[in-house]
Design a protein around this motif. Structure first.
Motif, short mmCIF file in Angstrom:
data_model
loop_
_atom_site.label_atom_id
_atom_site.label_comp_id
_atom_site.label_asym_id
_atom_site.label_seq_id
_atom_site.Cartn_x
_atom_site.Cartn_y
_atom_site.Cartn_z
N PHE A 187 -74.94 11.14 26.61
CA PHE A 187 -73.62 11.77 25.78
C PHE A 187 -72.85 10.64 25.05
CE2 PHE A 187 -74.66 14.76 29.15
CZ PHE A 187 -74.84 15.97 28.12
N GLU A 188 -72.43 10.82 24.18
CA GLU A 188 -71.61 9.73 23.63
C GLU A 188 -70.13 10.23 23.15
OE1 GLU A 188 -71.26 6.56 19.90
OE2 GLU A 188 -73.10 7.84 19.88
N LEU A 189 -69.18 9.79 23.71
CA LEU A 189 -67.76 10.35 23.53
C LEU A 189 -67.26 9.97 22.10
CD1 LEU A 189 -66.34 9.31 27.01
CD2 LEU A 189 -67.29 11.62 26.27
N PRO A 190 -66.55 10.67 21.50
CA PRO A 190 -65.96 10.49 20.13
C PRO A 190 -64.97 8.97 20.19
CG PRO A 190 -64.67 12.20 20.94
CD PRO A 190 -65.82 11.88 22.01
N PHE A 191 -64.75 8.52 21.58
CA PHE A 191 -63.80 7.15 21.27
C PHE A 191 -63.89 6.77 22.64
CE2 PHE A 191 -61.20 11.08 22.03
CZ PHE A 191 -60.48 11.17 23.26
N SER A 192 -63.79 5.52 23.12
CA SER A 192 -63.90 4.82 24.25
C SER A 192 -62.77 5.32 25.29
CB SER A 192 -63.82 3.33 24.12
OG SER A 192 -64.92 2.88 23.45
N LEU A 193 -63.14 5.37 26.32
CA LEU A 193 -62.28 5.42 27.68
C LEU A 193 -61.85 4.46 28.41
CD1 LEU A 193 -63.39 8.92 29.02
CD2 LEU A 193 -61.62 8.67 27.41
N VAL A 194 -60.43 4.20 28.78
CA VAL A 194 -60.11 2.69 29.26
C VAL A 194 -59.56 3.02 30.56
CG1 VAL A 194 -58.60 0.64 29.02
CG2 VAL A 194 -59.49 1.69 26.95
N ASN A 195 -60.03 2.30 31.39
CA ASN A 195 -59.47 2.40 32.99
C ASN A 195 -59.74 3.84 33.57
OD1 ASN A 195 -58.39 1.49 35.48
ND2 ASN A 195 -56.41 2.21 34.71
N MET A 196 -60.65 4.36 33.23
CA MET A 196 -60.94 6.02 33.76
C MET A 196 -62.36 5.87 34.37
SD MET A 196 -59.29 8.62 30.70
CE MET A 196 -57.80 8.78 30.12
N THR A 197 -62.20 7.46 35.10
CA THR A 197 -63.37 7.84 35.98
C THR A 197 -63.32 9.08 35.74
OG1 THR A 197 -64.47 7.45 37.97
CG2 THR A 197 -61.86 7.92 38.09
N SER A 198 -64.14 9.80 36.58
CA SER A 198 -64.40 11.25 36.60
C SER A 198 -64.44 11.69 38.11
CB SER A 198 -65.79 11.57 36.00
OG SER A 198 -65.89 13.20 35.99
N PRO A 199 -63.30 12.63 38.24
CA PRO A 199 -63.30 13.25 39.57
C PRO A 199 -64.07 14.37 39.77
CG PRO A 199 -61.40 13.80 38.24
CD PRO A 199 -62.14 12.92 37.34
N GLY A 200 -64.87 15.02 38.63
CA GLY A 200 -65.52 16.08 38.74
C GLY A 200 -65.54 17.03 37.52
N THR A 201 -65.90 18.25 37.76
CA THR A 201 -65.70 19.20 36.62
C THR A 201 -64.83 20.20 36.90
OG1 THR A 201 -67.72 20.59 37.52
CG2 THR A 201 -68.05 18.64 36.18
N ASN A 202 -64.55 21.08 35.82
CA ASN A 202 -63.50 22.37 36.28
C ASN A 202 -64.65 23.52 36.21
OD1 ASN A 202 -64.22 22.84 33.40
ND2 ASN A 202 -62.42 22.50 32.73
N LYS A 203 -63.84 24.65 36.43
CA LYS A 203 -64.78 25.97 36.29
C LYS A 203 -65.72 26.21 35.32
CE LYS A 203 -61.86 28.27 39.97
NZ LYS A 203 -61.06 29.16 40.22
N ALA A 204 -65.19 25.74 34.17
CA ALA A 204 -65.89 26.05 32.86
C ALA A 204 -67.15 24.83 32.71
CB ALA A 204 -65.20 25.90 31.70
N GLY A 205 -67.14 23.98 33.63
CA GLY A 205 -68.43 23.05 33.76
C GLY A 205 -67.95 21.81 32.89
N GLU A 206 -66.89 21.72 32.15
CA GLU A 206 -66.39 20.60 31.50
C GLU A 206 -66.05 19.43 32.40
OE1 GLU A 206 -63.69 22.29 27.79
OE2 GLU A 206 -62.79 22.52 29.95
N ILE A 207 -66.50 18.19 31.87
CA ILE A 207 -66.42 16.97 32.83
C ILE A 207 -65.04 16.48 32.52
CG2 ILE A 207 -67.22 14.77 33.10
CD1 ILE A 207 -69.93 15.45 32.41
N ILE A 208 -64.26 16.10 33.72
CA ILE A 208 -63.14 15.82 33.44
C ILE A 208 -62.97 14.21 33.72
CG2 ILE A 208 -60.72 15.80 34.92
CD1 ILE A 208 -61.54 18.25 36.41
N PHE A 209 -62.30 13.56 33.03
CA PHE A 209 -62.14 12.29 32.79
C PHE A 209 -60.50 11.88 33.07
CE2 PHE A 209 -65.80 12.54 30.21
CZ PHE A 209 -66.54 11.84 31.05
#
Length: 272
Positions: A187-209
């Motif tokens: 996957f390619e995000l529309p912009f870069s994320l700085v100093n971020m990680t992912s703790p998981g997903t929500n109930k809708a299956g969206e990835i949280i950053f």
């Protein structure tokens, strides 16, 4: 505790390690239990059949290169009671924090020694047994920086290039535990994320950053939700967190404080 530390939420309880102490807390009732542990690596799990919380603690030092490793399993009972049992396994070198999903605790490791075969160590909470799952090298190669998440009830890994901006990532999903079968999507995000990680997903299956640390100055605190099906990303501002001086003063915080987010936390009146 640094930003690699996590406070996962399991049936309304959160937990974390503090040296040789393991802390379990119910934020709703404010019950806090502190358990002495014999090693600095411990994870909370839940047996959905026996309805029991258990802590998996690695007792042996993986640096000693013994022919086996010893773990202690702490079963939490009512009224703060506990029982302890030992489990011995073949040697491995753990490199990630534990992640609980549907009756099992997973963490990335090398087996039998550092930087050899990449594996996922799987602990069955009910039967108190450990097994090894073959993993793509990219899943564990970043070691403490590796990102393991619960994706729709399956173990998954977000793999990024550590030498490039966090904009393109691979989502590896463990499709079959018994066959050690993994799928991969890029996957390619529309912009870069700085100093971020992912703790998981929500109930809708969206990835949280989410940010690894609080912002260095008073400013809005944002987290992002990425929909892998529509490729849409949305930004949400969490008001009252780091966006005013009163927040910092009230909790006696300093700059560069770590952030730990517990996806899908639910309130519970249960007690241990």
């Amino acid at each position: 505790m640094d930003y690699r530390s996590k406070c996962p939420s399991i049936h309304g309880f959160v937990s974390c390690c503090n040296g040789l102490q393991f802390i379990v807390c119910n934020p709703s009732t404010r019950q806090v239990i502190t358990l002495p542990i014999k090693g600095p690596r411990a994870s909370l799990g839940y047996d959905p059949v026996g309805e029991q919380f258990k802590v998996l603690n690695l007792v042996s030092s993986p640096d000693m290169y013994l022919g086996f490793l010893v773990h202690e399993v702490i079963t939490l009972g009512g009224g703060g009671e506990e029982s302890r049992n030992q489990v011995t396994t073949a040697p491995y070198y753990p490199v990630t924090k534990g992640l609980y999903i549907n009756g099992s605790i997973y963490h990335g490791a090398w087996a039998p020694r550092l930087r050899m075969d990449p594996v996922i160590v799987c602990f069955d909470v009910r039967y108190e047994s450990l097994s090894f799952i073959k993993a793509p090298r990219v899943v564990v190669v970043q070691e403490r920086e590796s990102i393991l998440i619960d994706y729709k009830g399956k173990l998954a890994s977000i793999a990024i290039n550590p030498y490039a901006p966090f904009q393109i990532f691979d989502l590896w999903i463990l499709e079959d535990v018994n066959k050690h079968d993994w799928s991969k999507q890029t996957f390619e995000l529309p912009f870069s994320l700085v100093n971020m990680t992912s703790p998981g997903t929500n109930k809708a299956g969206e990835i949280i950053f989410a940010p690894k640390t609080l912002p260095p100055t008073v400013q809005p605190f944002f987290i992002f939700y990425y929909n892998v099906e529509t490729k849409d990303i949305r930004r949400v501002c969490l008001h009252g967190i780091a966006d005013d001086k009163e927040f910092w003063r009230r909790y006696g915080l300093r700059h560069n404080m770590c952030v730990s987010i517990s996806p899908e936390h639910v309130e519970s009146i249960a007690s241990l």
